[in-house]
Design an enzyme around this catalytic site. Sequence first.
Site, PDB file in Angstrom:
ATOM      1  N   ASN A   6       0.856  -1.183   0.000  1.00  0.00           N
ATOM      2  CA  ASN A   6       0.000   0.000   0.000  1.00  0.00           C
ATOM      3  C   ASN A   6       0.898   1.241   0.000  1.00  0.00           C
ATOM      4  O   ASN A   6       1.540   1.538   1.004  1.00  0.00           O
ATOM      5  CB  ASN A   6      -0.896  -0.025   1.253  1.00  0.00           C
ATOM      6  CG  ASN A   6      -1.755   1.218   1.368  1.00  0.00           C
ATOM      7  OD1 ASN A   6      -1.873   1.984   0.413  1.00  0.00           O
ATOM      8  ND2 ASN A   6      -2.355   1.419   2.539  1.00  0.00           N
ATOM      9  N   PHE A   7       0.924   1.943  -1.124  1.00  0.00           N
ATOM     10  CA  PHE A   7       1.800   3.117  -1.240  1.00  0.00           C
ATOM     11  C   PHE A   7       1.261   4.320  -0.454  1.00  0.00           C
ATOM     12  O   PHE A   7       1.987   5.283  -0.233  1.00  0.00           O
ATOM     13  CB  PHE A   7       1.942   3.536  -2.708  1.00  0.00           C
ATOM     14  CG  PHE A   7       2.833   2.655  -3.551  1.00  0.00           C
ATOM     15  CD1 PHE A   7       3.350   1.463  -3.070  1.00  0.00           C
ATOM     16  CD2 PHE A   7       3.169   3.039  -4.846  1.00  0.00           C
ATOM     17  CE1 PHE A   7       4.183   0.664  -3.861  1.00  0.00           C
ATOM     18  CE2 PHE A   7       4.000   2.251  -5.641  1.00  0.00           C
ATOM     19  CZ  PHE A   7       4.503   1.061  -5.153  1.00  0.00           C
ATOM     20  N   LYS A   8      -0.025   4.297  -0.122  1.00  0.00           N
ATOM     21  CA  LYS A   8      -0.677   5.470   0.515  1.00  0.00           C
ATOM     22  C   LYS A   8      -0.409   6.696  -0.362  1.00  0.00           C
ATOM     23  O   LYS A   8      -0.563   6.616  -1.578  1.00  0.00           O
ATOM     24  CB  LYS A   8      -0.176   5.647   1.947  1.00  0.00           C
ATOM     25  CG  LYS A   8      -0.160   4.344   2.753  1.00  0.00           C
ATOM     26  CD  LYS A   8       0.079   4.572   4.195  1.00  0.00           C
ATOM     27  CE  LYS A   8       0.343   3.240   4.886  1.00  0.00           C
ATOM     28  NZ  LYS A   8       0.134   3.300   6.317  1.00  0.00           N
ATOM     29  N   HIS A  90      -9.710   0.754   4.825  1.00  0.00           N
ATOM     30  CA  HIS A  90      -8.408   0.990   5.471  1.00  0.00           C
ATOM     31  C   HIS A  90      -8.589   1.958   6.644  1.00  0.00           C
ATOM     32  O   HIS A  90      -9.374   2.906   6.572  1.00  0.00           O
ATOM     33  CB  HIS A  90      -7.405   1.554   4.454  1.00  0.00           C
ATOM     34  CG  HIS A  90      -6.005   1.562   4.975  1.00  0.00           C
ATOM     35  ND1 HIS A  90      -5.547   2.549   5.813  1.00  0.00           N
ATOM     36  CD2 HIS A  90      -4.984   0.689   4.801  1.00  0.00           C
ATOM     37  CE1 HIS A  90      -4.285   2.271   6.124  1.00  0.00           C
ATOM     38  NE2 HIS A  90      -3.919   1.154   5.525  1.00  0.00           N
ATOM     39  N   GLU A  92      -6.871   4.330   7.765  1.00  0.00           N
ATOM     40  CA  GLU A  92      -6.622   5.759   7.521  1.00  0.00           C
ATOM     41  C   GLU A  92      -7.845   6.406   6.887  1.00  0.00           C
ATOM     42  O   GLU A  92      -8.126   7.589   7.129  1.00  0.00           O
ATOM     43  CB  GLU A  92      -5.352   5.933   6.668  1.00  0.00           C
ATOM     44  CG  GLU A  92      -4.106   5.681   7.521  1.00  0.00           C
ATOM     45  CD  GLU A  92      -2.873   5.260   6.766  1.00  0.00           C
ATOM     46  OE1 GLU A  92      -2.858   5.311   5.523  1.00  0.00           O
ATOM     47  OE2 GLU A  92      -1.901   4.859   7.428  1.00  0.00           O
ATOM     48  N   GLU A 159      -5.645  -5.280  10.511  1.00  0.00           N
ATOM     49  CA  GLU A 159      -4.621  -4.258  10.701  1.00  0.00           C
ATOM     50  C   GLU A 159      -4.935  -3.428  11.951  1.00  0.00           C
ATOM     51  O   GLU A 159      -5.729  -2.478  11.875  1.00  0.00           O
ATOM     52  CB  GLU A 159      -4.597  -3.314   9.497  1.00  0.00           C
ATOM     53  CG  GLU A 159      -4.281  -3.980   8.188  1.00  0.00           C
ATOM     54  CD  GLU A 159      -3.680  -2.992   7.202  1.00  0.00           C
ATOM     55  OE1 GLU A 159      -2.569  -3.248   6.753  1.00  0.00           O
ATOM     56  OE2 GLU A 159      -4.311  -1.968   6.927  1.00  0.00           O
ATOM     57  N   GLY A 165       1.890   2.157  10.618  1.00  0.00           N
ATOM     58  CA  GLY A 165       2.784   3.292  10.419  1.00  0.00           C
ATOM     59  C   GLY A 165       3.448   3.779  11.695  1.00  0.00           C
ATOM     60  O   GLY A 165       4.029   4.863  11.735  1.00  0.00           O
ATOM     61  N   SER A 195       3.068  -2.320  10.415  1.00  0.00           N
ATOM     62  CA  SER A 195       4.522  -2.250  10.601  1.00  0.00           C
ATOM     63  C   SER A 195       5.245  -3.553  10.259  1.00  0.00           C
ATOM     64  O   SER A 195       6.215  -3.916  10.914  1.00  0.00           O
ATOM     65  CB  SER A 195       4.856  -1.785  12.028  1.00  0.00           C
ATOM     66  OG  SER A 195       4.338  -0.481  12.238  1.00  0.00           O
TER      67      SER A 195
END
Length: 236
Positions: A6-8, A90, A92, A159, A165, A195
């Site tokens: 996942n590049f975000k 996700h 975020e 997650e 992160g 992580s």
Amino acid sequence: MIIAANFKTNHTRVSTKTYMDKLAAFVEKEAITEDVLVFPPATSLDSYHYHDNLRVGVQNAYPVEKGSFTGEIGLEQISEFGIKTILIGHSERRHILGESQEEIAKKFAFFAEAGFEIVYCVGEPKEVREKGIESVMAYNLSQFEGIDTNYENLIIAYEPVWAIGTGLTASNEQIEETLGELKKHVAKPLLYGGSVKVANTKEILEIKNCEGILVGTASWDVDSFCEMVAIAKRLS
Ligand code: PEP
């Protein structure tokens, strides 16, 4: 196994192309048969079709074919590149961007109807983890509200929010217990994310019921990500 990056909000269109070319060459050379998924930012999407088991997906999309939804992308834009994989739920998007369970469920239903491979994320915040496994499971299961867990093309990523992160990884015992509980409710492949890095990939992939990893930060470097894919190959 499923190894996902996942590049975000990282990588440009140019650097994504370099990354994908290198990753595809690695998959080819090492005869990788694991499912390797990459979720670049929307600006870097393109028609990346190297191997059936190396797939590019979208980190997010709006549940419409097209329309007036400023700043969003819909099915028409994604389909231009032949993309059929999406990340939904996700943390975020849930916790930073304020997506509600209702919105997430609508998105899920739309992209399931369109036949997408869906990587669906669940995970508890720190204060819930501190209360113990019963609270953790009540929280995680509430994130399946409105979600068809029998959808055939579904992958679940567990997650924990506090591990994303942050450099903090859930302990192997916490991962095993939570995945074991999740498996009782959802008979789908389960990934762990939070992580994950080269140094802990092997031990995480060896955990019972762990069928892969969803990697953020450590996936942004293509050599690290290739190394994680290589570890998965050695374990299969
Ligand atoms: C993620 O974004 O899904 C993730 C797990 O991030 P990180 O690996 O950086 O914790």
